[in-house]
Scaffold this active site. Sequence first.
Site, PDB file in Angstrom:
ATOM      1  N   HIS A   1      45.099  44.815  36.674  1.00 23.67           N
ATOM      2  CA  HIS A   1      45.185  45.802  35.250  1.00 23.67           C
ATOM      3  C   HIS A   1      46.326  45.525  34.434  1.00 23.67           C
ATOM      4  O   HIS A   1      47.267  45.302  34.827  1.00 23.67           O
ATOM      5  CB  HIS A   1      45.239  47.137  35.858  1.00 23.67           C
ATOM      6  CG  HIS A   1      44.401  47.708  36.690  1.00 23.67           C
ATOM      7  ND1 HIS A   1      43.432  48.658  36.149  1.00 23.67           N
ATOM      8  CD2 HIS A   1      43.892  47.439  37.980  1.00 23.67           C
ATOM      9  CE1 HIS A   1      42.451  48.982  37.136  1.00 23.67           C
ATOM     10  NE2 HIS A   1      42.836  48.390  38.167  1.00 23.67           N
TER      11      HIS A   1
ATOM     12  N   HIS B   1      41.237  42.109  40.856  1.00 18.42           N
ATOM     13  CA  HIS B   1      41.638  42.145  39.082  1.00 18.42           C
ATOM     14  C   HIS B   1      42.904  42.643  38.900  1.00 18.42           C
ATOM     15  O   HIS B   1      43.436  43.263  39.818  1.00 18.42           O
ATOM     16  CB  HIS B   1      40.317  43.135  38.312  1.00 18.42           C
ATOM     17  CG  HIS B   1      40.365  44.563  38.853  1.00 18.42           C
ATOM     18  ND1 HIS B   1      39.678  44.585  40.174  1.00 18.42           N
ATOM     19  CD2 HIS B   1      40.809  45.471  38.685  1.00 18.42           C
ATOM     20  CE1 HIS B   1      39.502  45.802  40.374  1.00 18.42           C
ATOM     21  NE2 HIS B   1      40.341  46.629  39.678  1.00 18.42           N
TER      22      HIS B   1
ATOM     23  N   GLY C   1      43.480  52.875  46.081  1.00 22.63           N
ATOM     24  CA  GLY C   1      42.600  53.514  45.156  1.00 22.63           C
ATOM     25  C   GLY C   1      41.589  52.538  44.661  1.00 22.63           C
ATOM     26  O   GLY C   1      41.050  52.568  43.713  1.00 22.63           O
ATOM     27  N   GLN C   2      41.538  51.154  45.210  1.00 15.94           N
ATOM     28  CA  GLN C   2      40.663  50.320  44.579  1.00 15.94           C
ATOM     29  C   GLN C   2      39.195  50.694  44.601  1.00 15.94           C
ATOM     30  O   GLN C   2      38.830  51.013  45.759  1.00 15.94           O
ATOM     31  CB  GLN C   2      40.978  48.938  45.304  1.00 15.94           C
ATOM     32  CG  GLN C   2      39.966  47.825  44.783  1.00 15.94           C
ATOM     33  CD  GLN C   2      40.423  46.389  45.525  1.00 15.94           C
ATOM     34  OE1 GLN C   2      41.201  46.261  46.707  1.00 15.94           O
ATOM     35  NE2 GLN C   2      39.511  45.509  45.051  1.00 15.94           N
TER      36      GLN C   2
ATOM     37  N   ASP D   1      39.212  47.805  29.870  1.00 11.95           N
ATOM     38  CA  ASP D   1      38.772  48.733  30.853  1.00 11.95           C
ATOM     39  C   ASP D   1      37.899  49.841  30.110  1.00 11.95           C
ATOM     40  O   ASP D   1      38.196  50.350  29.221  1.00 11.95           O
ATOM     41  CB  ASP D   1      39.813  49.465  31.666  1.00 11.95           C
ATOM     42  CG  ASP D   1      39.397  50.027  32.881  1.00 11.95           C
ATOM     43  OD1 ASP D   1      39.830  49.529  34.144  1.00 11.95           O
ATOM     44  OD2 ASP D   1      38.767  50.840  32.905  1.00 11.95           O
ATOM     45  N   ILE D   2      36.693  50.057  30.902  1.00 12.32           N
ATOM     46  CA  ILE D   2      35.822  51.164  30.330  1.00 12.32           C
ATOM     47  C   ILE D   2      36.182  52.530  30.502  1.00 12.32           C
ATOM     48  O   ILE D   2      35.788  53.291  29.489  1.00 12.32           O
ATOM     49  CB  ILE D   2      34.307  50.972  31.318  1.00 12.32           C
ATOM     50  CG1 ILE D   2      33.200  51.509  30.573  1.00 12.32           C
ATOM     51  CG2 ILE D   2      34.525  51.834  32.740  1.00 12.32           C
ATOM     52  CD1 ILE D   2      31.899  51.241  31.325  1.00 12.32           C
TER      53      ILE D   2
ATOM     54  N   ASN E   1      45.246  46.965  42.494  1.00 16.76           N
ATOM     55  CA  ASN E   1      45.264  47.693  43.590  1.00 16.76           C
ATOM     56  C   ASN E   1      44.475  47.107  44.647  1.00 16.76           C
ATOM     57  O   ASN E   1      43.512  46.630  44.632  1.00 16.76           O
ATOM     58  CB  ASN E   1      44.051  48.972  43.126  1.00 16.76           C
ATOM     59  CG  ASN E   1      45.023  49.844  42.325  1.00 16.76           C
ATOM     60  OD1 ASN E   1      46.177  50.173  42.194  1.00 16.76           O
ATOM     61  ND2 ASN E   1      44.180  50.182  41.194  1.00 16.76           N
TER      62      ASN E   1
HETATM   63  P1  5GP Z   1      40.499  49.492  40.556  1.00 18.29           P
HETATM   64  O1  5GP Z   1      40.515  50.830  40.673  1.00 18.29           O
HETATM   65  O2  5GP Z   1      39.361  48.762  41.402  1.00 18.29           O
HETATM   66  O3  5GP Z   1      41.795  48.920  40.656  1.00 18.29           O
HETATM   67  O4  5GP Z   1      39.998  49.348  38.863  1.00 18.29           O
HETATM   68  C1  5GP Z   1      38.612  49.240  38.510  1.00 18.29           C
HETATM   69  C2  5GP Z   1      38.595  49.413  37.259  1.00 18.29           C
HETATM   70  O5  5GP Z   1      37.333  48.861  36.769  1.00 18.29           O
HETATM   71  C3  5GP Z   1      38.672  50.811  36.936  1.00 18.29           C
HETATM   72  O6  5GP Z   1      39.819  51.144  36.058  1.00 18.29           O
HETATM   73  C4  5GP Z   1      37.412  51.235  36.017  1.00 18.29           C
HETATM   74  O7  5GP Z   1      37.560  51.977  34.957  1.00 18.29           O
HETATM   75  C5  5GP Z   1      36.959  49.574  35.451  1.00 18.29           C
HETATM   76  N1  5GP Z   1      35.648  49.553  35.570  1.00 18.29           N
HETATM   77  C6  5GP Z   1      34.591  49.720  36.430  1.00 18.29           C
HETATM   78  N2  5GP Z   1      33.345  49.552  35.891  1.00 18.29           N
HETATM   79  C7  5GP Z   1      33.625  48.888  34.602  1.00 18.29           C
HETATM   80  C8  5GP Z   1      32.614  48.150  33.851  1.00 18.29           C
HETATM   81  O8  5GP Z   1      31.407  48.234  34.039  1.00 18.29           O
HETATM   82  N3  5GP Z   1      33.232  47.676  32.749  1.00 18.29           N
HETATM   83  C9  5GP Z   1      34.591  47.713  32.588  1.00 18.29           C
HETATM   84  N4  5GP Z   1      35.009  47.224  31.397  1.00 18.29           N
HETATM   85  N5  5GP Z   1      35.530  48.216  33.428  1.00 18.29           N
HETATM   86  C10 5GP Z   1      34.925  48.875  34.570  1.00 18.29           C
END
Ligand code: 5GP
Length: 113
Positions: free
Chosen positions: A101, A99, A92-93, A30-31, A86
């Site tokens: 985590h 995906h 909070g998606q 994750d970034i 999520n």
């Molecule tokens: P969500 O909140 O949708 O469950 O999680 C999305 C996740 O994707 C977040 O934790 C966010 O930091 C990660 N993320 C968003 N853009 C990028 C990216 O360009 N590269 C990577 N490696 N992670 C990303």
Amino acid sequence: MKDCVFCSILEGKIPSQRYYEDERFIVIKDIEPKAKLHYLAIPKKHYKLLSEMNDSDRDDLGHIMSTISQIAPKLGLDGGYRLVINQGDDAGQTVFHLHIHILGGQKMDFPEL
Ligand code: 5GP
Ligand code: ZN
């Protein structure tokens, strides 16, 4: 899928290190890590939401879950890990490409979960 950050990563348009890859999914970091080790398992098929998966799609999810348990030691997750999906706004998606985590490398801060 156009304008999907994870599809861009899967297509190689956005470079990323792949910690695991097979025909169904990839694992990247994750970034913005929310734990010492924070990976994302991303299916190669674009599912917008968990709720979008049908019965046959669920094979993808089962495969990802069982593979994560096999590769966990290689990811440095011998001590355990937490998997989070999520689903939708209330959770909070932020990226609408399903995906999982994978969080670990430390004791988790939310023991009530
Ligand atoms: P969500 O909140 O949708 O469950 O999680 C999305 C996740 O994707 C977040 O934790 C966010 O930091 C990660 N993320 C968003 N853009 C990028 C990216 O360009 N590269 C990577 N490696 N992670 C990303
Ligand atoms: Zn996508």
